[in-house]
Design an enzyme around this catalytic site. Structure first.
Site, PDB file in Angstrom:
ATOM      1  N   TYR A 148       0.835  -1.212   0.000  1.00 53.96           N
ATOM      2  CA  TYR A 148       0.000   0.000   0.000  1.00 53.96           C
ATOM      3  C   TYR A 148       0.866   1.257   0.000  1.00 53.96           C
ATOM      4  O   TYR A 148       0.701   2.141  -0.849  1.00 53.96           O
ATOM      5  CB  TYR A 148      -0.909  -0.017   1.219  1.00 53.96           C
ATOM      6  CG  TYR A 148      -1.913   1.115   1.261  1.00 53.96           C
ATOM      7  CD1 TYR A 148      -2.944   1.197   0.330  1.00 53.96           C
ATOM      8  CD2 TYR A 148      -1.848   2.081   2.250  1.00 53.96           C
ATOM      9  CE1 TYR A 148      -3.875   2.227   0.371  1.00 53.96           C
ATOM     10  CE2 TYR A 148      -2.779   3.113   2.314  1.00 53.96           C
ATOM     11  CZ  TYR A 148      -3.787   3.182   1.377  1.00 53.96           C
ATOM     12  OH  TYR A 148      -4.706   4.202   1.420  1.00 53.96           O
ATOM     13  N   ASP A 149       1.828   1.316   0.937  1.00 55.48           N
ATOM     14  CA  ASP A 149       2.662   2.508   1.069  1.00 55.48           C
ATOM     15  C   ASP A 149       3.427   2.805  -0.221  1.00 55.48           C
ATOM     16  O   ASP A 149       3.389   3.917  -0.750  1.00 55.48           O
ATOM     17  CB  ASP A 149       3.681   2.328   2.202  1.00 55.48           C
ATOM     18  CG  ASP A 149       3.021   2.069   3.548  1.00 55.48           C
ATOM     19  OD1 ASP A 149       1.782   1.992   3.599  1.00 55.48           O
ATOM     20  OD2 ASP A 149       3.744   1.938   4.550  1.00 55.48           O
ATOM     21  N   GLU A 150       4.126   1.785  -0.728  1.00 57.25           N
ATOM     22  CA  GLU A 150       4.958   1.995  -1.912  1.00 57.25           C
ATOM     23  C   GLU A 150       4.108   2.081  -3.180  1.00 57.25           C
ATOM     24  O   GLU A 150       4.480   2.768  -4.132  1.00 57.25           O
ATOM     25  CB  GLU A 150       6.002   0.883  -2.034  1.00 57.25           C
ATOM     26  CG  GLU A 150       7.013   0.857  -0.896  1.00 57.25           C
ATOM     27  CD  GLU A 150       8.019   2.004  -0.941  1.00 57.25           C
ATOM     28  OE1 GLU A 150       7.657   3.123  -1.339  1.00 57.25           O
ATOM     29  OE2 GLU A 150       9.179   1.772  -0.571  1.00 57.25           O
ATOM     30  N   ASN A 177      -6.169   9.860   8.376  1.00 57.82           N
ATOM     31  CA  ASN A 177      -7.256   9.027   8.915  1.00 57.82           C
ATOM     32  C   ASN A 177      -8.619   9.709   8.794  1.00 57.82           C
ATOM     33  O   ASN A 177      -8.819  10.795   9.334  1.00 57.82           O
ATOM     34  CB  ASN A 177      -6.991   8.690  10.381  1.00 57.82           C
ATOM     35  CG  ASN A 177      -5.814   7.753  10.553  1.00 57.82           C
ATOM     36  OD1 ASN A 177      -4.687   8.143  10.285  1.00 57.82           O
ATOM     37  ND2 ASN A 177      -6.074   6.540  10.980  1.00 57.82           N
ATOM     38  N   VAL A 190      -9.364   1.733  13.207  1.00 53.04           N
ATOM     39  CA  VAL A 190      -9.519   1.925  14.636  1.00 53.04           C
ATOM     40  C   VAL A 190     -10.904   2.462  15.016  1.00 53.04           C
ATOM     41  O   VAL A 190     -11.509   1.997  15.989  1.00 53.04           O
ATOM     42  CB  VAL A 190      -8.379   2.820  15.180  1.00 53.04           C
ATOM     43  CG1 VAL A 190      -8.419   4.218  14.599  1.00 53.04           C
ATOM     44  CG2 VAL A 190      -8.400   2.866  16.688  1.00 53.04           C
ATOM     45  N   SER A 192     -13.936   2.303  13.363  1.00 55.85           N
ATOM     46  CA  SER A 192     -14.988   1.306  13.143  1.00 55.85           C
ATOM     47  C   SER A 192     -14.834   0.126  14.099  1.00 55.85           C
ATOM     48  O   SER A 192     -15.813  -0.395  14.637  1.00 55.85           O
ATOM     49  CB  SER A 192     -14.976   0.827  11.690  1.00 55.85           C
ATOM     50  OG  SER A 192     -13.686   0.408  11.298  1.00 55.85           O
ATOM     51  N   THR A 213      -0.524   7.905  18.209  1.00 61.12           N
ATOM     52  CA  THR A 213      -1.519   8.946  17.935  1.00 61.12           C
ATOM     53  C   THR A 213      -2.030   8.894  16.501  1.00 61.12           C
ATOM     54  O   THR A 213      -1.334   8.423  15.593  1.00 61.12           O
ATOM     55  CB  THR A 213      -0.944  10.352  18.194  1.00 61.12           C
ATOM     56  OG1 THR A 213       0.128  10.609  17.268  1.00 61.12           O
ATOM     57  CG2 THR A 213      -0.449  10.481  19.621  1.00 61.12           C
ATOM     58  N   ASP A 276       3.628  -0.278  12.104  1.00 62.77           N
ATOM     59  CA  ASP A 276       2.498   0.591  12.443  1.00 62.77           C
ATOM     60  C   ASP A 276       3.060   1.931  12.912  1.00 62.77           C
ATOM     61  O   ASP A 276       3.884   1.967  13.820  1.00 62.77           O
ATOM     62  CB  ASP A 276       1.660  -0.046  13.551  1.00 62.77           C
ATOM     63  CG  ASP A 276       0.307   0.614  13.714  1.00 62.77           C
ATOM     64  OD1 ASP A 276      -0.476   0.542  12.758  1.00 62.77           O
ATOM     65  OD2 ASP A 276       0.048   1.194  14.782  1.00 62.77           O
ATOM     66  N   ARG A 280       0.844  10.223  13.876  1.00 64.80           N
ATOM     67  CA  ARG A 280       0.277  10.597  12.583  1.00 64.80           C
ATOM     68  C   ARG A 280      -0.529  11.879  12.785  1.00 64.80           C
ATOM     69  O   ARG A 280      -1.555  11.870  13.452  1.00 64.80           O
ATOM     70  CB  ARG A 280      -0.595   9.465  12.060  1.00 64.80           C
ATOM     71  CG  ARG A 280      -1.155   9.615  10.673  1.00 64.80           C
ATOM     72  CD  ARG A 280      -0.127   9.868   9.602  1.00 64.80           C
ATOM     73  NE  ARG A 280       0.939   8.908   9.480  1.00 64.80           N
ATOM     74  CZ  ARG A 280       0.822   7.692   8.957  1.00 64.80           C
ATOM     75  NH1 ARG A 280      -0.337   7.261   8.551  1.00 64.80           N
ATOM     76  NH2 ARG A 280       1.867   6.921   8.827  1.00 64.80           N
TER      77      ARG A 280
END
Length: 323
Positions: A148-150, A177, A190, A192, A213, A276, A280
């Site tokens: 996902y990130d890359e 988020n 987190v 949901s 955070t 993780d 953020r």
């Protein structure tokens, strides 16, 4: 078409963000072509739009070329929660990279603007806090979140290369988020997770010690940011952070959800997943200056609406909603 009306393509249009964007664009009087392969999107998210004569639904996987006639493109197609994007990591990377290539090729042929829904995950587990757009990030290229990130980082590269090489009108939004109605109860995110666990009286699972955070943006604020960015002057390409700079620890969120739902759930901790991010928080200076945008919905206001949505969903489906 009416004066000012556009035909707008939204890829991933049946997803959480996509369905809200489709509704917003229809309310503005535009025609909307919603494209989704329903890997994570659902027909329920767009059920209220199906009868609208200006709404069209096309089932299609964006990793394959798409030949349609539209005036703008919002490229939102990609699973966004760790549970879903790690389920088929190769397909996740394909969706980000090939999806960008295919939508950019379409925009190039039609000579139209295109917006990429990128992510704060391009910053990885950030060392710089809060994160400005100039920060290059701290990303593990070979970890379980890397698909996902890359994938999103490569999509940004493609967008800017098409802009430089082909003079394409691009916009790149980095989403932090976001939460609200039409989130999937099983997406592992987190907000949901905590709401559904609290409503069902289950243990609320906090990964790590709860000190990490996040900054939670309500979905209507984010969609407003999307549209402002798309309608901004051509030279404002981004990338631009869209998120709520109010920072909360995961532990604080869990306690707030318990209080607001009146739940008797207790908080339990589990080991923190690999890579993780510990912090953020968006720096939204550019969004304020260039778009005149900032969030207006507080976490409490947004949670009231989101809790009500999940209460209704759980009444309709029962515990199967979390299956």
């Amino acid at each position: 078409m009416f004066l000012g009306q556009k035909r707008i393509l939204v890829t991933g249009g049946a997803g959480f963000l996509g369905s809200h964007l489709c509704t917003h664009l229809l309310n503005e009087g535009h025609e909307v072509l919603c494209v989704d392969n329903f890997f994570t999107g659902t027909r329920g998210n767009i059920a209220s739009l199906i009868g609208n004569e200006r709404f069209e639904l096309l089932r299609h996987d964006i990793t394959f070329p798409l030949f349609v006639e539209v005036d703008e493109i919002y490229n939102l197609a990609c699973p966004a929660s760790p549970i879903h994007y790690q389920l088929d990591p190769v397909q996740t990377t394909k969706t980000s990279v090939l999806g960008a290539i295919n939508t950019l090729g379409l925009a190039k042929r039609l000579k139209i603007p295109i917006m990429q829904a990128s992510t704060s995950e391009v910053y990885g587990d950030p060392i710089l806090h809060p994160q400005p757009e100039s920060y290059w990030g701290n990303v593990n290229p070979v970890g379980p979140r890397s698909c996902y990130d890359e994938g999103k980082r490569c999509a940004e590269t493609l967008f800017f290369d098409y802009h430089r090489q082909h003079k394409l009108k691009i916009k790149v939004a980095r989403i932090f988020n976001t939460y609200g109605p039409f989130m999937r109860p099983d997406d592992g995110r987190v907000v949901s997770n905590f709401i559904c666990q609290a409503l069902l009286g289950r243990e609320i699972t906090v990964f790590g010690d709860g000190s990490q955070t996040r900054s939670f943006c309500f979905v209507t604020d984010l969609i407003d940011g999307f549209v402002r960015l798309m309608n901004s002057p051509v030279h404002l390409t981004g990338p631009i952070n869209l998120g709520n700079p109010a920072e909360f620890s995961v532990g604080e969120l869990a306690k707030k959800v318990i209080t607001m739902t009146g739940s008797k759930s207790r908080i339990v901790t589990r080991p923190l997943p690999q890579d993780d991010p510990k912090q953020r928080q968006p720096d939204i200076t550019l969004a304020r200056q260039q778009l005149g945008w900032e969030p207006v919905v507080s976490l409490e206001q947004g949670l009231i609406l989101t809790i009500a949505y999940f209460e209704n969903l759980l009444k309709e489906r029962g515990t199967k909603a979390l299956a």
